[in-house]
Design a protein around this motif. Structure first.
Motif, short mmCIF file in Angstrom:
data_model
loop_
_atom_site.label_atom_id
_atom_site.label_comp_id
_atom_site.label_asym_id
_atom_site.label_seq_id
_atom_site.Cartn_x
_atom_site.Cartn_y
_atom_site.Cartn_z
N ARG A 1 12.46 10.11 -3.21
CA ARG A 1 11.80 11.40 -2.97
C ARG A 1 10.43 11.36 -2.53
NH1 ARG A 1 13.65 15.07 -7.68
NH2 ARG A 1 15.72 14.47 -7.61
N ALA A 2 9.61 10.21 -3.38
CA ALA A 2 8.40 10.06 -2.89
C ALA A 2 8.12 9.41 -1.49
CB ALA A 2 7.61 9.11 -3.81
N PHE A 3 8.99 8.51 -1.03
CA PHE A 3 8.96 8.05 0.19
C PHE A 3 9.13 8.88 1.28
CE2 PHE A 3 9.01 3.71 -1.74
CZ PHE A 3 7.81 3.03 -0.94
N GLU A 4 10.02 9.96 1.10
CA GLU A 4 10.38 11.22 1.99
C GLU A 4 9.18 11.97 2.13
OE1 GLU A 4 13.80 13.20 0.53
OE2 GLU A 4 15.22 11.08 1.02
N TRP A 5 8.49 12.30 1.18
CA TRP A 5 7.27 12.83 0.79
C TRP A 5 6.19 12.42 1.82
CZ3 TRP A 5 6.34 16.52 -3.63
CH2 TRP A 5 5.31 17.48 -3.34
N LEU A 6 6.01 10.98 1.47
CA LEU A 6 4.90 10.18 2.27
C LEU A 6 5.31 10.06 3.81
CD1 LEU A 6 2.47 8.33 1.57
CD2 LEU A 6 4.00 6.42 1.38
N ARG A 7 6.57 10.09 4.08
CA ARG A 7 7.10 10.05 5.50
C ARG A 7 6.79 11.18 6.04
NH1 ARG A 7 12.45 10.15 5.45
NH2 ARG A 7 12.35 12.18 6.17
N VAL B 1 0.89 -1.31 0.05
CA VAL B 1 0.16 -0.10 0.06
C VAL B 1 1.02 1.30 0.24
CG1 VAL B 1 -1.81 1.35 1.33
CG2 VAL B 1 -2.07 -1.26 1.19
N ASP B 2 1.98 1.35 0.72
CA ASP B 2 3.05 2.43 0.77
C ASP B 2 3.60 2.54 -0.54
OD1 ASP B 2 2.21 3.31 3.41
OD2 ASP B 2 3.75 2.52 4.29
N LEU B 3 3.92 1.52 -1.15
CA LEU B 3 4.66 1.51 -2.55
C LEU B 3 3.61 2.20 -3.27
CD1 LEU B 3 6.94 0.88 -4.38
CD2 LEU B 3 5.69 -1.37 -4.66
N HIS B 4 2.52 1.89 -3.42
CA HIS B 4 1.38 2.22 -4.46
C HIS B 4 1.03 4.03 -4.12
CE1 HIS B 4 0.17 -0.98 -6.71
NE2 HIS B 4 0.37 -1.63 -5.76
N LEU B 5 1.18 4.31 -2.68
CA LEU B 5 0.95 5.69 -2.32
C LEU B 5 2.29 6.46 -2.95
CD1 LEU B 5 -0.51 5.49 1.27
CD2 LEU B 5 -1.58 6.30 -0.79
N ALA B 6 3.38 5.92 -2.76
CA ALA B 6 4.73 6.63 -3.36
C ALA B 6 4.53 6.60 -4.96
CB ALA B 6 5.87 5.88 -2.80
N LYS B 7 4.18 5.62 -5.63
CA LYS B 7 3.97 5.80 -6.99
C LYS B 7 2.80 6.91 -7.34
CE LYS B 7 5.40 1.13 -8.26
NZ LYS B 7 5.25 -0.08 -8.98
N TRP B 8 1.93 6.98 -6.48
CA TRP B 8 0.97 7.89 -6.78
C TRP B 8 1.58 9.23 -6.67
CZ3 TRP B 8 -1.10 11.87 -3.60
CH2 TRP B 8 -2.13 12.57 -4.13
N VAL C 1 -5.36 4.07 7.91
CA VAL C 1 -5.57 3.23 9.13
C VAL C 1 -4.55 2.19 9.26
CG1 VAL C 1 -6.89 1.31 8.05
CG2 VAL C 1 -7.43 1.72 10.28
N HIS C 2 -3.69 1.95 8.36
CA HIS C 2 -2.44 1.08 8.49
C HIS C 2 -1.19 1.90 8.97
CE1 HIS C 2 -1.41 2.89 4.61
NE2 HIS C 2 -0.29 2.40 4.91
N TRP C 3 -1.48 3.15 8.98
CA TRP C 3 -0.22 3.77 9.41
C TRP C 3 -0.46 3.83 11.18
CZ3 TRP C 3 -0.30 9.13 6.37
CH2 TRP C 3 0.12 8.90 4.96
N CYS C 4 -1.51 3.98 11.53
CA CYS C 4 -1.72 3.75 12.95
C CYS C 4 -1.27 2.18 13.46
CB CYS C 4 -3.24 4.06 13.34
SG CYS C 4 -3.84 5.35 12.87
N LEU C 5 -1.39 1.48 12.75
CA LEU C 5 -0.90 0.04 13.46
C LEU C 5 0.82 -0.18 12.76
CD1 LEU C 5 -1.60 -2.98 13.77
CD2 LEU C 5 -1.50 -3.41 11.33
N ALA C 6 1.19 0.27 11.96
CA ALA C 6 2.51 -0.06 11.46
C ALA C 6 3.52 0.82 12.05
CB ALA C 6 2.80 -0.29 9.86
N TYR C 7 3.09 1.82 12.30
CA TYR C 7 4.29 2.99 12.58
C TYR C 7 3.82 3.62 13.96
CZ TYR C 7 4.83 2.64 7.68
OH TYR C 7 5.31 1.98 6.23
N GLU C 8 3.32 2.97 14.94
CA GLU C 8 3.32 3.39 16.23
C GLU C 8 4.72 3.76 16.93
OE1 GLU C 8 1.20 0.26 18.08
OE2 GLU C 8 -0.52 0.69 17.14
N SER C 9 4.75 5.03 17.26
CA SER C 9 6.12 5.31 17.96
C SER C 9 5.67 6.77 18.49
CB SER C 9 7.35 5.29 17.15
OG SER C 9 6.99 6.08 16.02
#
Length: 82
Positions: free
Chosen positions: A57-63, A36-43, A74-82
């Motif tokens: 650069r796209a992944f940095e933008w997404l970050r 899902v994150d890869l597809h968002l970066a490609k978008w 919703v997957h960001w809440c699960l996978a990137y809890e910190s």
């Protein structure tokens, strides 16, 4: 399509996958989250000129988006809890 509209459309599907697989087979979610994150970066690469032809650069933008709006997907809440 704006990012908020994409989130509105895919969040119910992601929530269902997380509910179903997260209960007993949580390790199966990590490849899905990465995809899902890869597809968002490609978008982002297609949508924004500053990230053109660069997935890095796209992944940095997404970050940065994930840092500013952690509950957008919703997957960001699960996978990137910190």
């Amino acid at each position: 399509m704006p990012l908020g509209e994409i989130a509105r459309r895919i969040n119910p599907v992601l929530r269902g996958w997380i509910t179903y697989y997260g209960r007993f087979y949580q390790s199966a979610l990590y490849p899905v989250i990465a995809q899902v994150d890869l597809h968002l970066a490609k978008w982002i690469v297609r949508k924004h000129k500053r990230a053109r032809r660069s997935l890095v650069r796209a992944f940095e933008w997404l970050r940065r988006i994930r840092r500013d709006y952690p509950s957008l997907f919703v997957h960001w809440c699960l996978a990137y809890e910190s």
